[in-house]
Design an enzyme around this catalytic site. Sequence first.
Site, PDB file in Angstrom:
ATOM      1  CG  LEU A  36      -2.053  -1.113   1.128  1.00 58.00           C
ATOM      2  CD1 LEU A  36      -3.025  -0.990   2.302  1.00 58.00           C
ATOM      3  CD2 LEU A  36      -2.845  -1.111  -0.193  1.00 58.00           C
ATOM      4  CB  ALA A  85       4.710  -5.806  -5.860  1.00 60.46           C
ATOM      5  CB  THR A 128       6.964  -2.749 -18.862  1.00 62.30           C
ATOM      6  OG1 THR A 128       6.895  -1.647 -19.758  1.00 62.30           O
ATOM      7  CG2 THR A 128       8.340  -2.700 -18.196  1.00 62.30           C
ATOM      8  CG  ASP A 129       5.733  -1.332 -23.931  1.00 63.01           C
ATOM      9  OD1 ASP A 129       6.023  -0.778 -22.843  1.00 63.01           O
ATOM     10  OD2 ASP A 129       4.906  -0.850 -24.734  1.00 63.01           O
ATOM     11  CD  GLU A 130       7.783   2.293 -20.032  1.00 62.86           C
ATOM     12  OE1 GLU A 130       8.730   2.951 -19.585  1.00 62.86           O
ATOM     13  OE2 GLU A 130       6.591   2.590 -19.858  1.00 62.86           O
ATOM     14  CE1 TYR A 152       8.160   0.412 -14.125  1.00 58.95           C
ATOM     15  CE2 TYR A 152       8.076   1.136 -16.410  1.00 58.95           C
ATOM     16  CZ  TYR A 152       7.612   0.314 -15.386  1.00 58.95           C
ATOM     17  OH  TYR A 152       6.603  -0.593 -15.644  1.00 58.95           O
ATOM     18  CE  LYS A 156       8.278  -4.285 -14.272  1.00 59.66           C
ATOM     19  NZ  LYS A 156       7.502  -4.930 -13.169  1.00 59.66           N
ATOM     20  CE1 TYR A 209       5.559  15.872 -18.872  1.00 62.49           C
ATOM     21  CE2 TYR A 209       6.188  13.587 -19.222  1.00 62.49           C
ATOM     22  CZ  TYR A 209       5.786  14.603 -18.378  1.00 62.49           C
ATOM     23  OH  TYR A 209       5.621  14.328 -17.044  1.00 62.49           O
ATOM     24  NE  ARG A 216       5.255   5.708 -24.162  1.00 63.86           N
ATOM     25  CZ  ARG A 216       6.317   6.316 -24.683  1.00 63.86           C
ATOM     26  NH1 ARG A 216       6.517   6.323 -25.999  1.00 63.86           N
ATOM     27  NH2 ARG A 216       7.204   6.907 -23.885  1.00 63.86           N
ATOM     28  CG  ASP A 274      10.333  15.489 -24.452  1.00 59.33           C
ATOM     29  OD1 ASP A 274       9.519  14.801 -23.819  1.00 59.33           O
ATOM     30  OD2 ASP A 274      10.767  15.181 -25.581  1.00 59.33           O
ATOM     31  NE  ARG A 275       8.517  10.560 -18.942  1.00 57.55           N
ATOM     32  CZ  ARG A 275       7.550   9.648 -19.075  1.00 57.55           C
ATOM     33  NH1 ARG A 275       7.664   8.673 -19.953  1.00 57.55           N
ATOM     34  NH2 ARG A 275       6.462   9.703 -18.341  1.00 57.55           N
ATOM     35  CG  HIS A 278       9.646  11.216 -23.884  1.00 58.90           C
ATOM     36  ND1 HIS A 278       8.747  12.255 -23.906  1.00 58.90           N
ATOM     37  CD2 HIS A 278       8.897  10.095 -23.913  1.00 58.90           C
ATOM     38  CE1 HIS A 278       7.520  11.780 -23.951  1.00 58.90           C
ATOM     39  NE2 HIS A 278       7.590  10.460 -23.957  1.00 58.90           N
TER      40      HIS A 278
HETATM   41  P1  NAD Z   1       0.575   0.637  -9.807  1.00 57.31           P
HETATM   42  O1  NAD Z   1       1.633   1.650  -9.540  1.00 57.31           O
HETATM   43  O2  NAD Z   1      -0.827   1.063 -10.044  1.00 57.31           O
HETATM   44  O3  NAD Z   1       0.523  -0.411  -8.596  1.00 57.31           O
HETATM   45  C1  NAD Z   1       1.674  -0.974  -8.011  1.00 57.31           C
HETATM   46  C2  NAD Z   1       1.227  -1.728  -6.773  1.00 57.31           C
HETATM   47  O4  NAD Z   1       2.380  -2.331  -6.168  1.00 57.31           O
HETATM   48  C3  NAD Z   1       0.600  -0.833  -5.702  1.00 57.31           C
HETATM   49  O5  NAD Z   1      -0.548  -1.438  -5.177  1.00 57.31           O
HETATM   50  C4  NAD Z   1       1.693  -0.719  -4.640  1.00 57.31           C
HETATM   51  O6  NAD Z   1       1.185  -0.504  -3.326  1.00 57.31           O
HETATM   52  C5  NAD Z   1       2.370  -2.065  -4.779  1.00 57.31           C
HETATM   53  N1  NAD Z   1       3.756  -2.050  -4.308  1.00 57.31           N
HETATM   54  C6  NAD Z   1       4.730  -1.146  -4.625  1.00 57.31           C
HETATM   55  N2  NAD Z   1       5.864  -1.449  -3.977  1.00 57.31           N
HETATM   56  C7  NAD Z   1       5.615  -2.579  -3.255  1.00 57.31           C
HETATM   57  C8  NAD Z   1       6.406  -3.383  -2.397  1.00 57.31           C
HETATM   58  N3  NAD Z   1       7.688  -3.084  -2.123  1.00 57.31           N
HETATM   59  N4  NAD Z   1       5.846  -4.470  -1.843  1.00 57.31           N
HETATM   60  C9  NAD Z   1       4.535  -4.790  -2.081  1.00 57.31           C
HETATM   61  N5  NAD Z   1       3.742  -4.046  -2.863  1.00 57.31           N
HETATM   62  C10 NAD Z   1       4.275  -2.954  -3.448  1.00 57.31           C
HETATM   63  O7  NAD Z   1       1.131  -0.245 -11.008  1.00 57.31           O
HETATM   64  P2  NAD Z   1       0.405  -0.887 -12.274  1.00 57.31           P
HETATM   65  O8  NAD Z   1       0.299   0.123 -13.310  1.00 57.31           O
HETATM   66  O9  NAD Z   1      -0.767  -1.640 -11.827  1.00 57.31           O
HETATM   67  O10 NAD Z   1       1.545  -1.911 -12.720  1.00 57.31           O
HETATM   68  C11 NAD Z   1       1.576  -3.237 -12.209  1.00 57.31           C
HETATM   69  C12 NAD Z   1       2.707  -4.001 -12.845  1.00 57.31           C
HETATM   70  O11 NAD Z   1       2.550  -3.997 -14.259  1.00 57.31           O
HETATM   71  C13 NAD Z   1       4.090  -3.397 -12.585  1.00 57.31           C
HETATM   72  O12 NAD Z   1       5.000  -4.450 -12.383  1.00 57.31           O
HETATM   73  C14 NAD Z   1       4.401  -2.629 -13.851  1.00 57.31           C
HETATM   74  O13 NAD Z   1       5.787  -2.537 -14.058  1.00 57.31           O
HETATM   75  C15 NAD Z   1       3.721  -3.496 -14.885  1.00 57.31           C
HETATM   76  N6  NAD Z   1       3.276  -2.817 -16.097  1.00 57.31           N
HETATM   77  C16 NAD Z   1       2.507  -1.696 -16.028  1.00 57.31           C
HETATM   78  C17 NAD Z   1       2.049  -1.097 -17.206  1.00 57.31           C
HETATM   79  C18 NAD Z   1       1.165   0.130 -17.173  1.00 57.31           C
HETATM   80  O14 NAD Z   1       0.877   0.683 -18.231  1.00 57.31           O
HETATM   81  N7  NAD Z   1       0.674   0.567 -16.049  1.00 57.31           N
HETATM   82  C19 NAD Z   1       2.390  -1.649 -18.440  1.00 57.31           C
HETATM   83  C20 NAD Z   1       3.166  -2.805 -18.471  1.00 57.31           C
HETATM   84  C21 NAD Z   1       3.595  -3.380 -17.290  1.00 57.31           C
HETATM   85  P1  TYD Z   2       3.128   7.554 -19.041  1.00 63.40           P
HETATM   86  O1  TYD Z   2       1.663   7.388 -18.797  1.00 63.40           O
HETATM   87  O2  TYD Z   2       3.976   8.142 -17.970  1.00 63.40           O
HETATM   88  O3  TYD Z   2       3.668   6.119 -19.489  1.00 63.40           O
HETATM   89  P2  TYD Z   2       5.123   5.696 -20.072  1.00 63.40           P
HETATM   90  O4  TYD Z   2       6.087   6.772 -19.880  1.00 63.40           O
HETATM   91  O5  TYD Z   2       5.418   4.541 -19.163  1.00 63.40           O
HETATM   92  O6  TYD Z   2       4.914   5.330 -21.492  1.00 63.40           O
HETATM   93  O7  TYD Z   2       3.335   8.420 -20.349  1.00 63.40           O
HETATM   94  C1  TYD Z   2       2.802   8.023 -21.582  1.00 63.40           C
HETATM   95  C2  TYD Z   2       3.230   9.021 -22.621  1.00 63.40           C
HETATM   96  O8  TYD Z   2       2.681  10.301 -22.309  1.00 63.40           O
HETATM   97  C3  TYD Z   2       4.727   9.201 -22.670  1.00 63.40           C
HETATM   98  O9  TYD Z   2       5.132   9.387 -24.027  1.00 63.40           O
HETATM   99  C4  TYD Z   2       4.966  10.477 -21.874  1.00 63.40           C
HETATM  100  C5  TYD Z   2       3.711  11.285 -22.156  1.00 63.40           C
HETATM  101  N1  TYD Z   2       3.295  12.188 -21.042  1.00 63.40           N
HETATM  102  C6  TYD Z   2       3.012  13.523 -21.304  1.00 63.40           C
HETATM  103  O10 TYD Z   2       3.101  14.015 -22.447  1.00 63.40           O
HETATM  104  N2  TYD Z   2       2.639  14.327 -20.261  1.00 63.40           N
HETATM  105  C7  TYD Z   2       2.527  13.867 -18.982  1.00 63.40           C
HETATM  106  O11 TYD Z   2       2.186  14.651 -18.074  1.00 63.40           O
HETATM  107  C8  TYD Z   2       2.804  12.475 -18.726  1.00 63.40           C
HETATM  108  C9  TYD Z   2       2.694  11.907 -17.350  1.00 63.40           C
HETATM  109  C10 TYD Z   2       3.186  11.673 -19.800  1.00 63.40           C
END
Ligand code: NAD
Ligand code: TYD
Length: 346
Positions: A36, A85, A128-130, A152, A156, A209, A216, A274-275, A278
């Site tokens: 949490l 997690a 992740t695809d990243e 990040y 991963k 950004y 994406r 920009d990030r 990026h």
């Molecule tokens: P999120 O940030 O919404 O949730 C992460 C969860 O992990 C939270 O509930 C947090 O409390 C828990 N957590 C964090 N650190 C922890 C720890 N040390 N011990 C136990 N719990 C912990 O993330 P999400 O977007 O649901 O992503 C979930 C997984 O999917 C991640 O591994 C992420 O890398 C991967 N992923 C996410 C995306 C995306 O677009 N969101 C895409 C591809 C892969």
């Molecule tokens: P994000 O949701 O952070 O996912 P990721 O970086 O893991 O792909 O961002 C998605 C795209 O949106 C990425 O190209 C960065 C861009 N972005 C913005 O342009 N403005 C923002 O405030 C954020 C958070 C992301």
Amino acid sequence: MRTLLITGGAGFIGSNFVRLILERHPDYHVIVYDKLTYAGNLDNLKDVASRFGDRYVFIQGDICDAEKVGQSLQIHNVDTIVNFAAETHVDRSILDPDAFIQTDVYGTYVLLEAAREMGMERYHQISTDEVYGHVPTGTSKESDPIAPRSPYAASKASADLMVLAYHITYGLPVTITRGANNVGPYQYPEKVVPLFVTNAIDDLPLPLYGDGLQVRDYHYVLDHCDAIDLVLHQGEIGEAYNVGSGSEMKNLDMTRLILGLLSKPESLIQPVKDRPGHDRRYALDISKLRALGWAPAHTCEESITSTVRWYVENEWWWRPIKNGEHYQAYYRAQYAGREAARELAR
Ligand code: NAD
Ligand code: TYD
């Protein structure tokens, strides 16, 4: 019967997956193990305890805590770990990578050790695809070299390598899924789609950004969860599988789509600095997963459209988060001065 320890099950994708598993497999038990952090939220699982009774247990715990992980596996007779997690936001990893190394790298190692020691039937890693880094043309295959570029993505990618090493070295039965950018219900509003939707609802600027031409694959979270379920049951041990919609969208088009769906003006778009580092484009080859019989049910456009509807209908969920001190402090640290910095850089 199967008992799954779902780490990070109180987060965005994890909570959607918990519901899907309990609905689809009436003889399965789910133990959610979640620290949490700011991103974990029991509101994401609000209906789960009442709907599924003793088939669902929640444990608050850190995946870096080997003792608690071991006890949780033992007490509940767990046979399968699904590790969601993680620290997940690229911008936060740029501001402060430390927690990413702790949770995403060390935490994964702790889970792998526990899985090895206790003879898990399966360890599944959510990746992740990243990990493939920026993909200027074509699509990434699972056999491509990984080349992460943000803290990040590097954390991963390290976890993926360790998971595969545990399979090769110790014979641990592992699988990995590498998902594209997910969208849908319960995504913390720091990620771009929920951030832009909720800002637009409140007539706040949408900080886009750079030139907004980054690409994406905005993939629907339930399609992703469906694919994870399939890989858990039919995936080949020791293999990674890409999961995405196979479609793609420029950030500027995603932003315009959101504004159009909400009938808001394009003047809300605020180009900002920009990030750093990026990645311009991610794109996955999903043919390996298709060969298992899976197909995505939503395109990027359909996924974003459903997501906008959910955020419009569920202010109860996101408004307390956005009004909270943690969110506001992060927003200031990430965005204050970004517009000014862009002007100076011109
Ligand atoms: P999120 O940030 O919404 O949730 C992460 C969860 O992990 C939270 O509930 C947090 O409390 C828990 N957590 C964090 N650190 C922890 C720890 N040390 N011990 C136990 N719990 C912990 O993330 P999400 O977007 O649901 O992503 C979930 C997984 O999917 C991640 O591994 C992420 O890398 C991967 N992923 C996410 C995306 C995306 O677009 N969101 C895409 C591809 C892969
Ligand atoms: P994000 O949701 O952070 O996912 P990721 O970086 O893991 O792909 O961002 C998605 C795209 O949106 C990425 O190209 C960065 C861009 N972005 C913005 O342009 N403005 C923002 O405030 C954020 C958070 C992301």
